[in-house]
Design a protein around this motif. Structure first.
Motif, short mmCIF file in Angstrom:
data_model
loop_
_atom_site.label_atom_id
_atom_site.label_comp_id
_atom_site.label_asym_id
_atom_site.label_seq_id
_atom_site.Cartn_x
_atom_site.Cartn_y
_atom_site.Cartn_z
N LEU A 114 2.95 29.70 29.31
CA LEU A 114 3.13 28.41 28.67
C LEU A 114 2.06 28.17 27.60
O LEU A 114 2.35 27.66 26.51
N VAL A 115 0.81 28.55 27.90
CA VAL A 115 -0.27 28.38 26.93
C VAL A 115 0.04 29.17 25.66
O VAL A 115 -0.14 28.68 24.54
N LYS A 116 0.51 30.39 25.81
CA LYS A 116 0.85 31.21 24.64
C LYS A 116 1.98 30.56 23.85
O LYS A 116 1.98 30.59 22.61
N THR A 117 2.95 29.98 24.55
CA THR A 117 4.04 29.29 23.87
C THR A 117 3.52 28.10 23.07
O THR A 117 3.91 27.89 21.92
N PHE A 118 2.63 27.31 23.69
CA PHE A 118 2.05 26.16 22.99
C PHE A 118 1.34 26.62 21.71
O PHE A 118 1.47 25.99 20.65
N LYS A 158 -8.71 39.77 32.39
CA LYS A 158 -8.92 39.45 30.98
C LYS A 158 -8.48 40.59 30.07
O LYS A 158 -8.55 41.76 30.43
N ASP A 159 -8.05 40.19 28.88
CA ASP A 159 -7.63 41.12 27.85
C ASP A 159 -8.26 40.66 26.55
O ASP A 159 -8.00 39.55 26.07
N ARG A 160 -9.10 41.52 25.96
CA ARG A 160 -9.81 41.17 24.73
C ARG A 160 -8.86 40.67 23.63
O ARG A 160 -9.17 39.77 22.87
N ASP A 161 -7.66 41.26 23.57
CA ASP A 161 -6.71 40.92 22.50
C ASP A 161 -6.01 39.58 22.72
O ASP A 161 -5.33 39.09 21.83
N ALA A 165 -5.89 32.56 24.30
CA ALA A 165 -4.98 32.01 25.31
C ALA A 165 -5.60 32.08 26.70
O ALA A 165 -5.54 31.12 27.48
N GLN A 166 -6.19 33.22 27.03
CA GLN A 166 -6.79 33.37 28.36
C GLN A 166 -7.99 32.43 28.51
O GLN A 166 -8.23 31.90 29.60
N HIS A 167 -8.73 32.23 27.45
CA HIS A 167 -9.89 31.34 27.51
C HIS A 167 -9.44 29.92 27.83
O HIS A 167 -10.06 29.24 28.67
N SER A 168 -8.37 29.44 27.21
CA SER A 168 -7.87 28.09 27.50
C SER A 168 -7.46 27.98 28.96
O SER A 168 -7.75 26.97 29.62
N MET A 169 -6.79 29.01 29.46
CA MET A 169 -6.37 29.01 30.86
C MET A 169 -7.59 29.01 31.79
O MET A 169 -7.65 28.26 32.77
N ASN A 170 -8.56 29.84 31.48
CA ASN A 170 -9.74 29.94 32.34
C ASN A 170 -10.58 28.67 32.32
O ASN A 170 -11.11 28.24 33.36
N ARG A 190 -6.15 16.41 37.61
CA ARG A 190 -5.03 16.72 36.72
C ARG A 190 -5.37 16.39 35.27
O ARG A 190 -5.07 17.16 34.36
N ASN A 191 -6.00 15.25 35.04
CA ASN A 191 -6.41 14.88 33.69
C ASN A 191 -7.49 15.83 33.17
O ASN A 191 -7.49 16.23 31.99
N LEU A 192 -8.42 16.18 34.03
CA LEU A 192 -9.48 17.10 33.64
C LEU A 192 -8.90 18.47 33.31
O LEU A 192 -9.26 19.09 32.30
N GLY A 193 -7.98 18.97 34.15
CA GLY A 193 -7.36 20.27 33.90
C GLY A 193 -6.59 20.29 32.61
O GLY A 193 -6.63 21.28 31.85
N LEU A 194 -5.86 19.21 32.32
CA LEU A 194 -5.12 19.13 31.06
C LEU A 194 -6.09 19.16 29.88
O LEU A 194 -5.84 19.83 28.87
N SER A 195 -7.21 18.47 30.02
CA SER A 195 -8.21 18.47 28.95
C SER A 195 -8.76 19.87 28.72
O SER A 195 -8.95 20.29 27.56
N GLY A 196 -9.01 20.60 29.80
CA GLY A 196 -9.50 21.97 29.66
C GLY A 196 -8.46 22.89 29.04
O GLY A 196 -8.78 23.73 28.20
N LEU A 197 -7.22 22.72 29.46
CA LEU A 197 -6.14 23.58 28.96
C LEU A 197 -5.92 23.41 27.47
O LEU A 197 -5.65 24.37 26.75
#
Length: 417
Positions: A114-118, A158-161, A165-170, A190-197
């Protein structure tokens, strides 16, 4: 007939200089396509939102029915009056990592996609479906609340390439883990997680040749990169239904307590609680990740960097709590045992943090061995009859161990199950 300044029963014309926090902007003095805002309609949640509108508009129309008038809008509070508690006991784990790993894997996989789609949507000028983001974050919160170690383990795939996207998820996961440890409620998490994402979505407006440049950035290129905080604010301002605090985090996550950050050089009391939490998570994941211009460092190196920035760039109390909640050997750590065997930490023992639960990967000669779980808290014995103990933490990649490859082959899941 409408009175002067009112074009309909809902819309009120307001000069840009008279805008207030809480007003809902429903129309500009120019076409939306000529503005930096993706969608029609957004709440002025912060002073930064107002400043962004004033840069491009002389006047706007607000929706009176959707406006929270200024006199009822709470003022920004300094951190000392926030609802976060530094002394609340974290909740007990509800299930073991063995029981949680499958659900965590499914949640992590779907949210990562989903993050990659966004990010693709933003690159191509489309909007973000914030409800999908909320639903995904809810699943992440539920998993972390049951047992944070399963999700923490997955942050190591993790994948360097695919760093951005992975950073936002992490950052989403690390923020939720820290919030849980602080005793925050489920809605707050939930609000905090959305902010991090969503904190780094503005990077999708930074040219890829700059974002992925392997060498040192020029001053001009650094200015372009720093603008991602403004881009992130504008993107989220234009997203209908977004949590207003996420806009603050996107705009302010590079502000420092000592006033040396950007874009506005805010200082201690001006930086909001969720921004402080995300800043700690952001720094930790950036330091421990491989990127085009640097190799990731170990957990212990990252902790040293966090401690060095404590009270300067980062909130000292939060750094302390973050170190506490991850422990000495967090899930996903690669460790060498006293007898030379190599193992992967899969679960932290909250009462004996130096004795986590691990999966044995290599024997003392660094050859692959049958995978099995060893719980160091139970004083399991090695082949020589001595209790297992950890001698050192290793960097991912040591002895050709690639945690992501192990996971993709299903070796970790089959062992944990």
């Amino acid at each position: 007939m409408d009175s002067p300044g009112i074009t309909t029963l809902r819309k009120i014309k307001v000069a840009a200089g008279d805008l207030k926090i809480g007003m809902y902007v429903c129309e500009l003095d120019r076409p939306w396509l000529d503005s930096p805002f993706l969608f029609q309609g957004f709440v002025l949640a912060t002073q930064a939102d107002i400043d962004a509108v004033r840069k491009v508009c002389k006047y706007v129309y607000i929706d009176a029915y959707r406006t929270q008038f200024p006199e009822t809008t709470p003022r920004r509070r300094p951190i000392k009056s926030s609802r976060l508690s530094w002394t609340a006991a974290p909740p007990e784990k509800r299930v073991s990592v063995e029981r949680e790993i499958d659900r965590a894997q499914n949640t992590h996989t779907q949210t990562s996609k989903l993050v990659k789609t966004f990010m693709d949507d933003i690159r191509f000028g489309r909007g973000v479906d914030i409800q999908l983001a909320r639903d995904a974050v809810c699943e992440c919160v539920d998993s972390v609340y049951r047992n944070p170690d399963a999700m923490l383990l997955l942050t190591q795939l993790k994948d360097r390439d695919e760093y951005t996207a992975q950073h936002s998820m992490n950052v989403c996961i690390f923020s939720i883990v820290l919030g849980r440890y602080l005793g925050m409620s489920i809605p707050e998490l939930r609000n905090l997680g959305l902010s991090g994402l969503m904190h780094d979505m503005g990077k999708m407006r930074v040219p890829l040749e700059i974002l992925n440049k392997p060498g040192r950035l020029t001053d001009e290129e650094m200015t372009v990169v720093k603008a991602h905080t403004v881009h992130g604010r504008d993107i989220l301002m234009s997203t209908r239904g977004v949590y207003p605090g996420a806009i603050d985090v996107a705009y302010e996550h590079h502000e420092n307590l000592d006033g040396t950050g950007y874009p506005n050089g805010l200082t201690d009391a001006q930086i909001m609680p969720y921004t402080r939490i995300v800043a700690v998570a952001d720094t930790y994941d950036a330091v421990t990740s491989d990127r085009v211009y640097q190799s990731g460092r170990t957990h212990m190196d990252a902790i040293a960097i966090l401690n060095n920035e404590s009270g300067k760039r980062l909130d000292g109390n939060l750094v302390t709590k973050f170190v506490e909640c991850l422990g000495t050997y967090p899930a996903g750590s690669l460790v060498e045992m006293s007898n030379g065997e190599v193992a992967l930490v899969i679960e932290v023992n909250p009462r004996q943090k130096l004795r986590p639960k691990v999966i044995m990967l290599l024997d003392a000669d660094k050859n692959p061995q049958p995978h099995r779980i060893v719980d160091l808290a139970k004083l399991d014995l090695d082949p020589c009859g001595q209790p297992y103990r950890i001698k050192a933490m290793l960097k991912n990649g040591s002895y050709n161990i690639d945690i992501k490859r192990y996971y993709e082959q299903g070796l970790i899941q089959r062992t944990v199950r």
